[in-house]
Motif scaffolding. Structure first.
Motif, PDB file in Angstrom:
ATOM      1  N   LYS A 178     -63.561-151.754  -5.300  1.00  0.00           N
ATOM      2  CA  LYS A 178     -63.523-152.084  -6.726  1.00  0.00           C
ATOM      3  C   LYS A 178     -62.234-151.538  -7.322  1.00  0.00           C
ATOM      4  O   LYS A 178     -61.976-150.331  -7.299  1.00  0.00           O
ATOM      5  CB  LYS A 178     -64.741-151.471  -7.417  1.00  0.00           C
ATOM      6  CG  LYS A 178     -64.756-151.542  -8.938  1.00  0.00           C
ATOM      7  CD  LYS A 178     -65.077-152.922  -9.436  1.00  0.00           C
ATOM      8  CE  LYS A 178     -65.280-152.891 -10.966  1.00  0.00           C
ATOM      9  NZ  LYS A 178     -65.307-154.225 -11.538  1.00  0.00           N
TER      10      LYS A 178
ATOM     11  N   ASN B 257     -66.803-147.889 -12.856  1.00  0.00           N
ATOM     12  CA  ASN B 257     -67.350-148.245 -11.534  1.00  0.00           C
ATOM     13  C   ASN B 257     -66.275-148.396 -10.459  1.00  0.00           C
ATOM     14  O   ASN B 257     -66.559-148.830  -9.346  1.00  0.00           O
ATOM     15  CB  ASN B 257     -68.147-149.555 -11.620  1.00  0.00           C
ATOM     16  CG  ASN B 257     -69.362-149.429 -12.524  1.00  0.00           C
ATOM     17  OD1 ASN B 257     -70.072-148.433 -12.454  1.00  0.00           O
ATOM     18  ND2 ASN B 257     -69.585-150.413 -13.367  1.00  0.00           N
TER      19      ASN B 257
ATOM     20  N   TYR C 201     -63.313-147.790  -7.591  1.00  0.00           N
ATOM     21  CA  TYR C 201     -63.208-146.943  -6.401  1.00  0.00           C
ATOM     22  C   TYR C 201     -62.381-145.697  -6.719  1.00  0.00           C
ATOM     23  O   TYR C 201     -62.699-144.595  -6.247  1.00  0.00           O
ATOM     24  CB  TYR C 201     -62.554-147.734  -5.261  1.00  0.00           C
ATOM     25  CG  TYR C 201     -62.475-146.972  -3.962  1.00  0.00           C
ATOM     26  CD1 TYR C 201     -63.568-146.896  -3.105  1.00  0.00           C
ATOM     27  CD2 TYR C 201     -61.301-146.318  -3.580  1.00  0.00           C
ATOM     28  CE1 TYR C 201     -63.509-146.188  -1.915  1.00  0.00           C
ATOM     29  CE2 TYR C 201     -61.225-145.614  -2.377  1.00  0.00           C
ATOM     30  CZ  TYR C 201     -62.331-145.558  -1.550  1.00  0.00           C
ATOM     31  OH  TYR C 201     -62.271-144.859  -0.372  1.00  0.00           O
TER      32      TYR C 201
ATOM     33  N   ARG D 143     -71.632-148.651  -4.961  1.00  0.00           N
ATOM     34  CA  ARG D 143     -71.188-149.758  -5.823  1.00  0.00           C
ATOM     35  C   ARG D 143     -69.671-149.953  -5.748  1.00  0.00           C
ATOM     36  O   ARG D 143     -69.185-151.082  -5.667  1.00  0.00           O
ATOM     37  CB  ARG D 143     -71.612-149.502  -7.274  1.00  0.00           C
ATOM     38  CG  ARG D 143     -71.149-150.617  -8.212  1.00  0.00           C
ATOM     39  CD  ARG D 143     -71.829-150.601  -9.551  1.00  0.00           C
ATOM     40  NE  ARG D 143     -71.398-151.747 -10.335  1.00  0.00           N
ATOM     41  CZ  ARG D 143     -71.989-152.156 -11.450  1.00  0.00           C
ATOM     42  NH1 ARG D 143     -73.046-151.504 -11.916  1.00  0.00           N
ATOM     43  NH2 ARG D 143     -71.524-153.211 -12.112  1.00  0.00           N
TER      44      ARG D 143
ATOM     45  N   GLU E  33     -69.359-153.597  -4.383  1.00  0.00           N
ATOM     46  CA  GLU E  33     -69.459-154.532  -5.506  1.00  0.00           C
ATOM     47  C   GLU E  33     -68.762-155.860  -5.209  1.00  0.00           C
ATOM     48  O   GLU E  33     -69.310-156.930  -5.478  1.00  0.00           O
ATOM     49  CB  GLU E  33     -68.881-153.909  -6.784  1.00  0.00           C
ATOM     50  CG  GLU E  33     -68.944-154.874  -7.955  1.00  0.00           C
ATOM     51  CD  GLU E  33     -68.533-154.261  -9.280  1.00  0.00           C
ATOM     52  OE1 GLU E  33     -67.697-154.885  -9.961  1.00  0.00           O
ATOM     53  OE2 GLU E  33     -69.047-153.195  -9.657  1.00  0.00           O
TER      54      GLU E  33
ATOM     55  N   LYS F 171     -70.716-159.344  -5.275  1.00  0.00           N
ATOM     56  CA  LYS F 171     -70.301-160.275  -6.340  1.00  0.00           C
ATOM     57  C   LYS F 171     -69.877-161.619  -5.760  1.00  0.00           C
ATOM     58  O   LYS F 171     -70.205-162.675  -6.288  1.00  0.00           O
ATOM     59  CB  LYS F 171     -69.140-159.626  -7.106  1.00  0.00           C
ATOM     60  CG  LYS F 171     -68.691-160.372  -8.342  1.00  0.00           C
ATOM     61  CD  LYS F 171     -67.628-159.540  -9.037  1.00  0.00           C
ATOM     62  CE  LYS F 171     -66.831-160.360 -10.029  1.00  0.00           C
ATOM     63  NZ  LYS F 171     -65.764-159.557 -10.655  1.00  0.00           N
TER      64      LYS F 171
ATOM     65  N   GLU G 145     -71.794-161.739 -10.503  1.00  0.00           N
ATOM     66  CA  GLU G 145     -71.782-160.385 -11.073  1.00  0.00           C
ATOM     67  C   GLU G 145     -72.996-160.064 -11.943  1.00  0.00           C
ATOM     68  O   GLU G 145     -73.225-158.916 -12.318  1.00  0.00           O
ATOM     69  CB  GLU G 145     -70.490-160.133 -11.847  1.00  0.00           C
ATOM     70  CG  GLU G 145     -70.224-161.037 -13.018  1.00  0.00           C
ATOM     71  CD  GLU G 145     -68.843-160.779 -13.620  1.00  0.00           C
ATOM     72  OE1 GLU G 145     -68.420-159.601 -13.626  1.00  0.00           O
ATOM     73  OE2 GLU G 145     -68.206-161.737 -14.072  1.00  0.00           O
TER      74      GLU G 145
ATOM     75  N   LEU H 272     -75.294-157.190 -10.633  1.00  0.00           N
ATOM     76  CA  LEU H 272     -74.727-155.914 -10.184  1.00  0.00           C
ATOM     77  C   LEU H 272     -75.420-154.692 -10.783  1.00  0.00           C
ATOM     78  O   LEU H 272     -75.829-153.781 -10.060  1.00  0.00           O
ATOM     79  CB  LEU H 272     -73.216-155.865 -10.474  1.00  0.00           C
ATOM     80  CG  LEU H 272     -72.354-156.837  -9.655  1.00  0.00           C
ATOM     81  CD1 LEU H 272     -70.916-156.839 -10.164  1.00  0.00           C
ATOM     82  CD2 LEU H 272     -72.385-156.483  -8.177  1.00  0.00           C
ATOM     83  N   ASP H 273     -75.541-154.655 -12.111  1.00  0.00           N
ATOM     84  CA  ASP H 273     -76.145-153.472 -12.756  1.00  0.00           C
ATOM     85  C   ASP H 273     -77.575-153.247 -12.270  1.00  0.00           C
ATOM     86  O   ASP H 273     -77.955-152.129 -11.905  1.00  0.00           O
ATOM     87  CB  ASP H 273     -76.139-153.619 -14.285  1.00  0.00           C
ATOM     88  CG  ASP H 273     -74.735-153.528 -14.869  1.00  0.00           C
ATOM     89  OD1 ASP H 273     -73.828-153.045 -14.156  1.00  0.00           O
ATOM     90  OD2 ASP H 273     -74.540-153.943 -16.033  1.00  0.00           O
TER      91      ASP H 273
ATOM     92  N   PHE I 234     -77.753-152.126  -8.351  1.00  0.00           N
ATOM     93  CA  PHE I 234     -77.362-150.751  -8.010  1.00  0.00           C
ATOM     94  C   PHE I 234     -78.227-149.714  -8.731  1.00  0.00           C
ATOM     95  O   PHE I 234     -78.383-148.595  -8.244  1.00  0.00           O
ATOM     96  CB  PHE I 234     -75.858-150.545  -8.226  1.00  0.00           C
ATOM     97  CG  PHE I 234     -75.035-151.280  -7.185  1.00  0.00           C
ATOM     98  CD1 PHE I 234     -74.965-150.800  -5.889  1.00  0.00           C
ATOM     99  CD2 PHE I 234     -74.395-152.472  -7.486  1.00  0.00           C
ATOM    100  CE1 PHE I 234     -74.244-151.480  -4.908  1.00  0.00           C
ATOM    101  CE2 PHE I 234     -73.673-153.171  -6.516  1.00  0.00           C
ATOM    102  CZ  PHE I 234     -73.599-152.668  -5.223  1.00  0.00           C
TER     103      PHE I 234
END
Length: 369
Positions: free
Chosen positions: A17, A23, A25, A312, A316, A320, A325, A328-329, A332
């Protein structure tokens, strides 16, 4: 072989990410940073004892490559450790005036957020920085052009998901799961075969790019020799993520068919498996292979929150790409809750991090190939 042929192996890209959001990396890779710190002493020791500065005295620059660099900041800490240890090696041998200039090649897949990487380059760096897009399962550098290769927490990613695990007609079809843990034996074998093929490509490419006597240091998340795949906490966490996806499918949030065709291209290898791959390749000598000390992580948040955030940041993009997307929330968050309900997944897993130091054979070193 022509460069086009050398890089013809098909590889899928799984960028971490990007950006610097909550969120990203960059903000959710403290564990990987801990691994870089844990590896520092062994890395410095490898350079002090194994780096042959004679191969550098004939060159006016020391070429370093970091494979799977992602977006920082961990790659910068690793590179700084390498440069510092190499400079110390020259100075300790009375070669102060001979310390070369350093050039660092930051490599990752083309969709990697190189903008973020270069925006966050350290201002006081002691090297020239270059970005090199492309998969490390093919050639990315000219022949005999690199003196030192480093890669941390990258070669566990496969070049692609094994084709048979998404083939409905195959005995290795991995229906209802997203990884090989607790799957039919054929699935684990397919992952193992993909890993074997990928490591063959990886070592073949590096053997051509690294100068004779050059070093390669790999830091790998794996499992202890002789331990079962089912004891790896990495594999356990993917099983929980798959369980969360199946829960969403049952609620109609995602299509079950899509879950059946979704698999995570990561293989948790043992030191023995890496050793066997190096021996099959024949171009490198294994100078050392050691487990790293346990990495302690930020204890201001719960382990489940930390693991969910790290998962995530790493997954992600993959999720995705397959499901969009919108999920996603929820996905995770569900994964975090499952971790809280099953803390033994985190506590009992036998994941290790190990560091392997390889030296390119040839030109009078060991057994020339």
């Amino acid at each position: 072989m022509a460069p086009a042929e050398e890089t013809s192996k098909f590889c899928e890209a799984y960028p971490m990410k990007g950006g610097d959001g909550p969120n990203s990396y960059a903000n959710n890779s403290t564990y990987q940073r801990g691994v870089v710190d844990a590896a520092k002493e062994l890395l410095s020791k490898a350079i002090a004892e194994k780096l042959d500065i004679d191969i550098l005295l004939s060159s006016n620059s020391f070429q370093i490559a970091d494979l799977g660099c992602s977006v920082g900041p961990n790659t910068f800490f690793a590179v700084e450790n390498i440069v510092e240890a190499a400079k110390f090696k020259f100075q300790s041998q009375g070669q102060d005036s001979q310390v070369p200039e350093f050039q660092v090649f930051f490599n990752d897949h083309t969709p990697n957020d190189f903008n973020m990487l270069f925006k966050s380059l350290p201002q006081n760096r002691r090297y020239y920085a270059v970005g090199v897009p492309g998969s490390f399962y093919g050639r990315i550098f000219p022949n005999a052009s690199i003196h030192f290769v480093h890669s941390s927490y990258a070669i566990q990613w496969l070049s692609s998901v094994p084709k048979v695990v998404v083939d409905k007609t195959s005995p290795a079809w991995n229906k209802g799961r997203i990884h090989y843990l607790n799957s039919p034996e054929e699935v684990a074998r397919a992952y193992e075969a993909q890993y074997t093929e990928d490591m063959e490509c990886f070592l073949h490419a590096r053997a051509q790019e690294i100068v004779y006597g050059g070093l390669m240091v790999l830091t790998v998340p794996g499992r202890p020799n002789g331990s079962s795949h089912s004891h790896s906490s990495i594999n356990m966490s993917f099983q929980l993520l798959g369980s969360a996806l199946m829960d969403l499918a049952r609620k109609g949030g995602v299509s079950e068919e899509k879950v059946d065709s979704f698999n995570i291209p990561i293989y948790c290898m043992s030191p023995q498996e890496l050793e066997a791959a190096v021996e099959r390749n024949g171009s490198f000598s294994i100078e050392s292979m050691e487990n790293l000390p346990h990495v302690s992580v930020d204890d201001t948040v719960s382990k489940s929150q930390l693991l969910a955030a790290h998962m995530r940041a790493g997954m992600e993009g993959l999720v995705k790409q397959k499901f969009g997307e919108e999920i996603l929330d929820e996905l995770f968050d569900l994964f975090r809750k499952k971790l809280e309900e099953a803390p033994f997944f985190i506590e009992t897993g036998k994941t290790i991090s190990f560091l392997c130091v390889l030296r390119r054979k040839g030109n009078g070193l060991e057994h020339a190939v």
